[in-house]
Write a protein that holds these residues in place. Sequence first.
Motif: not given
Length: 439
Positions: A71-78
């Motif tokens: 699984e590749i997830l976006p680089k979103i700052d949380v």
Amino acid sequence: MPSYTLREWEALPHGDGEGSIAPELAARLVALAKTSTFAGRGGTGVLEDRRHELRARGVVGVLTAQGCSLEILPKIDVTPDADPEREKAVIRKRLVHMLAVALNLKIETGRITELDWQRETLLEILIRIFCDKLTEAVRRGMPRRYVGQEDDLTALRGTLDLPRQFTCHAANPGRLACRFDELSEDIALNRIMKAAVGHLSKMSRSAANLQRLRELAFVYADIAEVPTPALNWGQVVIDRTNRAWQELFGMAQLFLRNRHQTTSSGSGKGTALLFEMNALFEEYVGRLVTRALAGTDFQVTLQGGRLFCLTSLEDQSAVFQTKPDILICRDRQVAHVIDTKWKRISARIDDPKQGVSQSDVYQMMAYAHLYKAPRLTLLYPHHEALGDAEGVHARFHISGQETLLETASVDVSNGKDLVVRLRKALFPDTLESLSLVSE
């Protein structure tokens, strides 16, 4: 079956221990990734197979090969969390929200528990949502339409097909060649739903999802099975009689044919559901801007314009066509051009360019010349290094002109009142009189 999760541009080392991937499994994932239309000429557009590691690039989604999945997830700052799984769950929610906005879908995520967001991959979550919505819809009844039929009957039904009657039944007047319309469930929309159920049955690895898909396959047993490439999407008619199926039709396109993603299978390599973040971010922001300017005298066009940069002196043919991501017009004049970039800009005071590439600036200067727009914006995803405030970060004048070029950011990690925030960030002067409504 081992499952791995990476964010964009992160790497997974080769090895046998925890936090690493066996080289033979990495090779299978790379072989599958190379079948994607996002792989590019070198085949590394999705995954890079380095000497000692596997590196993700700017494409997100799920790859499932024999014996493993990635699984590749976006680089979103949380908001940082001590539990990495909870951070991944938040990112999955934001990605599903971006997909819903970009594809104009109403995906309710409230019924999925926090445990599911942490435990399941993006693919399984999307399959879960699709199964739940489809199950509810078929309980209310499958859509039906009148379909033209031909049959030889003993009594007249509909109209008589005279040419066929006199050629086929001239010697047997007891049979009548009839043409008639019959209310049928075996229509294009239901065939597409059946194809989606069958396709997802090959992709899912969740026992609960597979059970739901088997139940749905039984419901569609009497619908003709059509291979995905042969599905007739153009025959689907969404009207007041089947409006409830609009979202399901959109989700079926997401799985089977949407332009943001590609699904691949065959040759034993596996299956993939992938999304190019540049294109997804562009569509996402475009639809948000359209909502933000709804009810004003501005008109928003996505991927429009289509003006050419050059004209040949030999045959007057036009070359190098432009397609600005977002054109905002007023009184038939371009008032604002927005170009989205899924990459990070710098907030360092010693970097006057902010990490903006020279080619992006040249592109915006071409837009300024061709479209005579007084304002141009390069819009990026917000990240924590830029501070708390999203919106415009720097403004410049194009040399020798009054045209304004600005860099701005939008925080995709926070979906609350995003349309309202976008109005305030990008259009504060022109929308003072517009009543603000939530997204």
